[in-house]
Motif scaffolding. Structure first.
Motif, mmCIF file in Angstrom:
data_model
loop_
_atom_site.group_PDB
_atom_site.id
_atom_site.type_symbol
_atom_site.label_atom_id
_atom_site.label_comp_id
_atom_site.label_asym_id
_atom_site.label_seq_id
_atom_site.Cartn_x
_atom_site.Cartn_y
_atom_site.Cartn_z
ATOM 1 N N ILE A 276 0.862 -1.185 0.000
ATOM 2 C CA ILE A 276 0.000 0.000 0.000
ATOM 3 C C ILE A 276 0.897 1.232 0.000
ATOM 4 C CG2 ILE A 276 -1.702 1.284 1.378
ATOM 5 C CD1 ILE A 276 -2.355 -1.542 2.691
ATOM 6 N N LEU A 277 0.601 2.170 -0.885
ATOM 7 C CA LEU A 277 1.389 3.402 -0.939
ATOM 8 C C LEU A 277 0.467 4.553 -0.580
ATOM 9 C CD1 LEU A 277 4.098 4.731 -1.723
ATOM 10 C CD2 LEU A 277 3.278 4.825 -4.073
ATOM 11 N N GLY A 278 0.740 5.230 0.544
ATOM 12 C CA GLY A 278 -0.160 6.295 0.987
ATOM 13 C C GLY A 278 0.571 7.532 1.475
ATOM 14 N N GLY A 279 -0.196 8.627 1.664
ATOM 15 C CA GLY A 279 0.366 9.901 2.141
ATOM 16 C C GLY A 279 0.590 10.846 0.973
ATOM 17 N N GLY A 280 0.728 12.136 1.298
ATOM 18 C CA GLY A 280 0.811 13.172 0.270
ATOM 19 C C GLY A 280 1.897 12.949 -0.770
ATOM 20 N N VAL A 281 3.054 12.428 -0.356
ATOM 21 C CA VAL A 281 4.165 12.246 -1.302
ATOM 22 C C VAL A 281 3.856 11.112 -2.289
ATOM 23 C CG1 VAL A 281 6.671 11.908 -1.499
ATOM 24 C CG2 VAL A 281 5.753 13.124 0.461
ATOM 25 N N SER A 282 2.886 10.269 -1.953
ATOM 26 C CA SER A 282 2.537 9.186 -2.887
ATOM 27 C C SER A 282 1.839 9.734 -4.125
ATOM 28 C CB SER A 282 1.691 8.107 -2.213
ATOM 29 O OG SER A 282 0.358 8.512 -2.071
ATOM 30 N N ALA A 283 1.552 11.047 -4.127
ATOM 31 C CA ALA A 283 1.050 11.682 -5.351
ATOM 32 C C ALA A 283 2.168 11.741 -6.397
ATOM 33 C CB ALA A 283 0.567 13.095 -5.037
ATOM 34 N N ASN A 284 3.400 11.502 -5.959
ATOM 35 C CA ASN A 284 4.552 11.587 -6.860
ATOM 36 C C ASN A 284 4.584 10.412 -7.847
ATOM 37 O OD1 ASN A 284 7.506 10.916 -7.578
ATOM 38 N ND2 ASN A 284 7.627 13.004 -6.820
ATOM 39 N N THR A 285 4.476 10.742 -9.121
ATOM 40 C CA THR A 285 4.392 9.713 -10.162
ATOM 41 C C THR A 285 5.654 8.866 -10.250
ATOM 42 O OG1 THR A 285 3.510 11.589 -11.363
ATOM 43 C CG2 THR A 285 3.457 9.516 -12.495
ATOM 44 N N ARG A 286 6.795 9.517 -10.089
ATOM 45 C CA ARG A 286 8.063 8.792 -10.257
ATOM 46 C C ARG A 286 8.221 7.708 -9.187
ATOM 47 N NH1 ARG A 286 10.873 6.496 -13.594
ATOM 48 N NH2 ARG A 286 13.113 6.386 -13.197
ATOM 49 N N ILE A 287 7.871 8.037 -7.952
ATOM 50 C CA ILE A 287 7.989 7.066 -6.858
ATOM 51 C C ILE A 287 7.052 5.882 -7.149
ATOM 52 C CG2 ILE A 287 7.580 6.677 -4.381
ATOM 53 C CD1 ILE A 287 8.410 9.653 -3.950
ATOM 54 N N LYS A 288 5.843 6.188 -7.571
ATOM 55 C CA LYS A 288 4.849 5.153 -7.879
ATOM 56 C C LYS A 288 5.346 4.244 -9.003
ATOM 57 C CE LYS A 288 0.953 7.466 -7.848
ATOM 58 N NZ LYS A 288 -0.399 8.009 -8.068
ATOM 59 N N GLU A 289 5.833 4.884 -10.081
ATOM 60 C CA GLU A 289 6.336 4.127 -11.248
ATOM 61 C C GLU A 289 7.480 3.203 -10.865
ATOM 62 O OE1 GLU A 289 6.062 7.456 -14.761
ATOM 63 O OE2 GLU A 289 8.053 6.877 -14.028
ATOM 64 N N LYS A 290 8.424 3.764 -10.121
ATOM 65 C CA LYS A 290 9.617 2.995 -9.749
ATOM 66 C C LYS A 290 9.239 1.805 -8.881
ATOM 67 C CE LYS A 290 14.157 4.858 -9.941
ATOM 68 N NZ LYS A 290 15.031 5.975 -9.775
ATOM 69 N N LEU A 291 8.338 2.050 -7.935
ATOM 70 C CA LEU A 291 7.915 0.988 -7.031
ATOM 71 C C LEU A 291 7.236 -0.116 -7.828
ATOM 72 C CD1 LEU A 291 7.577 -0.055 -4.133
ATOM 73 C CD2 LEU A 291 5.474 1.275 -3.956
ATOM 74 N N TRP A 292 6.316 0.276 -8.688
ATOM 75 C CA TRP A 292 5.547 -0.720 -9.440
ATOM 76 C C TRP A 292 6.439 -1.509 -10.393
ATOM 77 C CZ3 TRP A 292 2.116 -4.013 -9.275
ATOM 78 C CH2 TRP A 292 1.391 -4.482 -10.370
ATOM 79 N N SER A 293 7.375 -0.814 -11.077
ATOM 80 C CA SER A 293 8.182 -1.548 -12.051
ATOM 81 C C SER A 293 9.112 -2.533 -11.336
ATOM 82 C CB SER A 293 8.905 -0.612 -13.009
ATOM 83 O OG SER A 293 10.109 -0.205 -12.464
#
Ligand code: KG4
Ligand code: ZN
Length: 400
Positions: free
Chosen positions: A329-346
């Motif tokens: 689960i990725l939560g909190g205001g900084v999780s709006a960051n696309t790069r962090i989301k992309e990197k985590l998912w890939s």
């Protein structure tokens, strides 16, 4: 169940009314009936961060108008034909002694309007800025006393955990987009990476609504370091979206920095984080390269964002692997960051670690009252109501 959520822990004042059905799990549904939010970010921008007493004053000023707005959207703002409240309003004077302006506004509101159909009030009690939290708590206590409904004390971080668990039901019309949501299937154990302005935590959940904090930041939170680095680059508060925008531009222009930052804490065999050294490294670079060209700012933003993302993702993957995590689960205001989301998912996909990834939209990743109403609904379903006389603001309230 109709739950009114109230959030005032930092610089967003928010009120939300939801109607829930089903048990915690895939049968759980929520309908957002009214959702009103006012950000103070522009006001705090001049101080480069949140100024607690200003935040408190602003919450007190806007809670009643936001409550009216949320109830109006829900069709629950009904003008009374005879004055409401009466004797029940007398204790509010003592309760809101420190917020005279809020007291007057709330009394005027309660006299004028009928009691809405609400079963309980969920309010953030921590963590956050205590003066700001108190305003929301006293407001919630006043409404609960006059309307005769129970209170639920919500941990703000649990709000950030439950928000990504909800998925929008396929909307029939675009205007419905925020209205109907249902819970995703959540296989356990789950691991939450919570990244916000005040927190950076890795939280393990082996059972629903039970948490173990397995790692956290030793100094600055992820959001805080985004905000501080933004200031070094003369970008406005909040800095996260600004840094992200510059980093994106650097990628578009294919700029390649001739410098790099050390990825902090990766050698340590624990799940803790530390970002203050990175902030210092950025400051030194900024001083060495002054005056900064626009392109240099973009490259710093790029390399900084990559560094933060690398550290967050690496530690999350290590923990996911060690604990055999089935849901991330990725939560909190900084999780709006696309790069962090992309990197985590890939990396999760490439390395087949972490199970399913649950995230939320940028608008619901940052502070809001919907997440507080949802967490409140889950706690209320377990009968976990708060005693209004002992409910207090707790600035450093832990999750576990
Ligand atoms: O969860 P949140 O709204 O408030 C707290 O509970 O602290 O998080 C706010 C933080 C701010 O530091 C802001 O700069 C950061 O989230 N933020 C971002 C982005 N959007 C907001 N950080 C990085 N990238 C973004 N796109
Ligand atoms: Zn937050």
């Amino acid at each position: 169940m109709n739950v009114l959520g109230i959030e005032t822990s930092c610089d967003e004042t928010a009120v939300c009314l939801i109607e829930t059905a089903g048990d915690f799990g895939a049968s759980f549904h929520a309908r957002v009936k009214g959702n009103a939010l006012r950000s103070q970010a522009a006001l705090h921008a001049q101080y480069g961060g949140v100024f607690p007493n200003l935040a408190k004053r602003e919450h007190a000023k806007h809670l009643v108008p936001l409550l009216s707005e949320a109830l109006r959207q829900a069709g629950e703002l009904r003008v009374a034909t005879t004055p409401q409240g009466g004797a029940a309003l007398i204790p509010l004077k003592a309760l809101l002694a420190r917020e005279p302006e809020l007291f007057e506004a709330i009394v005027a509101f309660l006299l004028k309007h009928e009691r809405p159909a609400i079963d309980c009030i969920a309010v953030t009690v921590g963590p956050g800025l205590e003066p700001a939290l108190w305003v929301g708590i006293n407001f919630a206590k006043a409404l609960a006393a006059v309307w005769g409904v129970p209170l639920v004390a919500v941990n703000h971080m649990e709000g950030h955990i439950v928000m990504p668990l909800m998925q929008l039901d396929a909307p029939a019309e675009h205007s419905d987009i925020l209205k109907n949501m249902r819970m995703s299937e959540v296989l356990l154990p789950a691991l939450a990476l919570l990244i916000s302005g005040g927190h950076t935590e890795l939280v393990l959940s082996r059972r629903f609504l039970e948490y173990e904090v397995i790692g956290q930041t030793r100094d600055d939170a992820a959001g805080e370091v985004f905000d501080k680095v933004a200031r070094l680059l003369d970008l406005p508060y909040p800095g996260g979206p600004e840094i992200s925008r510059l980093a994106h531009e650097a990628r578009e222009r294919r700029l390649t920095p001739d410098f790099s930052f050390t990825r902090p804490m990766l050698k340590e065999q624990n799940y803790d984080f530390s970002f203050s050294g990175l902030k210092t490294a950025v400051r030194k670079l900024v001083e060495a390269r002054a005056p900064l060209s626009d392109e240099m700012k973009m490259m710093i933003a790029l390399e900084f964002e990559e560094t933060v993302a690398d550290v967050l993702v690496e530690k999350t993957l290590r923990a996911a692997e060690e604990y055999g995590v089935a849901t991330t689960i990725l939560g909190g205001g900084v999780s709006a960051n696309t790069r962090i989301k992309e990197k985590l998912w890939s990396r999760m996909c490439n390395e087949a670690v972490g199970g399913a990834l649950l995230t939320t939209s940028p608008a619901l990743a940052t502070d809001n009252a919907l997440m507080i109403a949802l967490a409140g609904a889950f706690r209320a379903a377990r009968g976990e109501y708060a005693d209004p006389d002992s409910i207090v603001a707790r600035g450093t309230l832990p999750l576990a």
